[in-house]
Scaffold this motif. Structure first.
Motif, short mmCIF file in Angstrom:
data_model
loop_
_atom_site.label_atom_id
_atom_site.label_comp_id
_atom_site.label_asym_id
_atom_site.label_seq_id
_atom_site.Cartn_x
_atom_site.Cartn_y
_atom_site.Cartn_z
N PRO A 59 0.84 -1.21 0.00
CA PRO A 59 0.00 0.00 0.00
C PRO A 59 0.87 1.26 0.00
O PRO A 59 1.98 1.27 0.53
CB PRO A 59 -0.80 -0.11 1.30
CG PRO A 59 0.01 -0.99 2.18
CD PRO A 59 0.75 -1.94 1.27
N ILE A 60 0.34 2.32 -0.60
CA ILE A 60 1.02 3.61 -0.58
C ILE A 60 0.77 4.23 0.79
O ILE A 60 -0.35 4.21 1.30
CB ILE A 60 0.52 4.50 -1.72
CG1 ILE A 60 0.87 3.87 -3.07
CG2 ILE A 60 1.12 5.91 -1.62
CD1 ILE A 60 0.30 4.58 -4.26
N SER A 61 1.79 4.80 1.36
CA SER A 61 1.71 5.39 2.70
C SER A 61 0.63 6.46 2.77
O SER A 61 0.55 7.34 1.90
CB SER A 61 3.06 6.01 3.05
OG SER A 61 2.95 6.82 4.19
N LEU A 62 -0.19 6.39 3.80
CA LEU A 62 -1.24 7.40 4.00
C LEU A 62 -0.62 8.78 4.24
O LEU A 62 -1.20 9.79 3.87
CB LEU A 62 -2.15 7.01 5.15
CG LEU A 62 -3.05 5.80 4.89
CD1 LEU A 62 -3.86 5.48 6.14
CD2 LEU A 62 -3.97 6.07 3.72
N ARG A 63 0.55 8.81 4.85
CA ARG A 63 1.24 10.09 5.06
C ARG A 63 1.61 10.72 3.73
O ARG A 63 1.48 11.94 3.55
CB ARG A 63 2.50 9.86 5.89
CG ARG A 63 2.21 9.41 7.31
CD ARG A 63 3.46 9.00 8.03
NE ARG A 63 4.41 10.10 8.11
CZ ARG A 63 5.71 9.93 8.35
NH1 ARG A 63 6.19 8.71 8.53
NH2 ARG A 63 6.51 10.96 8.41
N LEU A 64 2.06 9.91 2.78
CA LEU A 64 2.43 10.41 1.46
C LEU A 64 1.19 10.90 0.70
O LEU A 64 1.22 11.95 0.06
CB LEU A 64 3.14 9.30 0.67
CG LEU A 64 3.96 9.72 -0.52
CD1 LEU A 64 5.10 10.62 -0.10
CD2 LEU A 64 4.50 8.50 -1.23
N ILE A 65 0.10 10.16 0.81
CA ILE A 65 -1.15 10.56 0.14
C ILE A 65 -1.67 11.86 0.73
O ILE A 65 -2.08 12.77 0.00
CB ILE A 65 -2.20 9.43 0.25
CG1 ILE A 65 -1.76 8.23 -0.59
CG2 ILE A 65 -3.57 9.92 -0.20
CD1 ILE A 65 -2.60 7.00 -0.39
N ASP A 66 -1.63 11.98 2.05
CA ASP A 66 -2.11 13.19 2.72
C ASP A 66 -1.28 14.41 2.33
O ASP A 66 -1.82 15.47 2.01
CB ASP A 66 -2.10 13.00 4.23
CG ASP A 66 -2.69 14.18 4.97
OD1 ASP A 66 -3.80 14.61 4.59
OD2 ASP A 66 -2.05 14.66 5.92
N SER A 67 0.03 14.26 2.34
CA SER A 67 0.88 15.41 1.97
C SER A 67 0.69 15.76 0.50
O SER A 67 0.71 16.95 0.13
CB SER A 67 2.35 15.13 2.29
OG SER A 67 2.86 14.11 1.45
N ASN A 68 0.48 14.77 -0.36
CA ASN A 68 0.23 15.05 -1.77
C ASN A 68 -1.07 15.83 -1.96
O ASN A 68 -1.13 16.77 -2.75
CB ASN A 68 0.19 13.76 -2.58
CG ASN A 68 0.05 14.02 -4.04
OD1 ASN A 68 0.84 14.75 -4.62
ND2 ASN A 68 -0.97 13.44 -4.66
N ASN A 69 -2.11 15.45 -1.23
CA ASN A 69 -3.38 16.18 -1.31
C ASN A 69 -3.21 17.64 -0.91
O ASN A 69 -3.76 18.54 -1.54
CB ASN A 69 -4.45 15.51 -0.45
CG ASN A 69 -4.91 14.20 -1.01
OD1 ASN A 69 -4.76 13.94 -2.20
ND2 ASN A 69 -5.47 13.36 -0.17
N LYS A 70 -2.44 17.87 0.15
CA LYS A 70 -2.21 19.25 0.60
C LYS A 70 -1.40 20.03 -0.42
O LYS A 70 -1.68 21.20 -0.67
CB LYS A 70 -1.51 19.24 1.95
CG LYS A 70 -2.42 18.79 3.07
CD LYS A 70 -1.71 18.72 4.38
CE LYS A 70 -2.65 18.16 5.44
NZ LYS A 70 -1.96 17.79 6.66
N ILE A 71 -0.39 19.41 -1.01
CA ILE A 71 0.42 20.08 -2.03
C ILE A 71 -0.45 20.45 -3.23
O ILE A 71 -0.36 21.57 -3.76
CB ILE A 71 1.61 19.18 -2.47
CG1 ILE A 71 2.64 19.11 -1.36
CG2 ILE A 71 2.24 19.71 -3.75
CD1 ILE A 71 3.74 18.10 -1.61
N MET A 72 -1.32 19.56 -3.65
CA MET A 72 -2.18 19.83 -4.81
C MET A 72 -3.14 20.98 -4.50
O MET A 72 -3.38 21.84 -5.36
CB MET A 72 -2.96 18.58 -5.20
CG MET A 72 -2.09 17.46 -5.73
SD MET A 72 -1.16 17.93 -7.19
CE MET A 72 -2.46 17.95 -8.38
N ARG A 73 -3.68 21.02 -3.29
CA ARG A 73 -4.59 22.12 -2.93
C ARG A 73 -3.87 23.45 -2.89
O ARG A 73 -4.38 24.46 -3.39
CB ARG A 73 -5.23 21.83 -1.57
CG ARG A 73 -6.54 21.10 -1.71
CD ARG A 73 -7.22 20.97 -0.36
NE ARG A 73 -6.75 19.69 0.18
CZ ARG A 73 -6.38 19.48 1.42
NH1 ARG A 73 -6.43 20.43 2.31
NH2 ARG A 73 -5.95 18.31 1.82
#
Length: 123
Positions: A59-73
């Motif tokens: 699985p892809i790390s939830l921390r990585l997914i969360d930080s990616n979402n914030k960067i995109m926003r």
């Protein structure tokens, strides 16, 4: 520290490092092939491919997914000057606006929509 959000700097640095690494490697490769303008797209697709393969096994790390979402926003604000310049250009185009809008939709919105569908399905 209940209720206070803290920044996960390790995830942010890892995420930004991944993006920069893939982009710069793809740009270098495409420059060697005499197509440097394809570097960003190639890096994006390579990163998507690697993350899709990674997801098959782990699985892809939830921390990585969360930080990616914030960067995109947060990065959406970087496009405001481009939008203002586009509006000024549109005002001066006159009768060429319909053709410009067709080219804009075909070259920008459709690829972004396809990429979003692919990312949503495979990631």
């Amino acid at each position: 520290m209940n209720g206070i959000k803290t920044i996960d700097w390790q995830a942010w640095i890892a995420n930004i490092s991944l993006i920069i690494l893939f982009r710069e490697a793809a740009l270098w490769i495409m420059t060697q092939l005499h197509f440097p303008e394809l570097g960003n797209l190639t890096g994006l697709l390579a990163l998507l491919l690697v993350l899709s393969i990674w997801r098959k096994f782990r699985p892809i790390s939830l921390r990585l997914i969360d930080s990616n979402n914030k960067i995109m926003r947060e990065s959406a604000f970087a496009f405001l000057p481009v939008c203002a310049g586009s509006l000024i250009t549109l005002v001066h185009m006159g009768k060429e606006i319909p053709l410009f809008l067709v080219v804009l939709v075909v070259s920008t919105l459709i690829p972004l929509w396809v990429y979003a569908k692919m990312a949503k399905r495979w990631l």
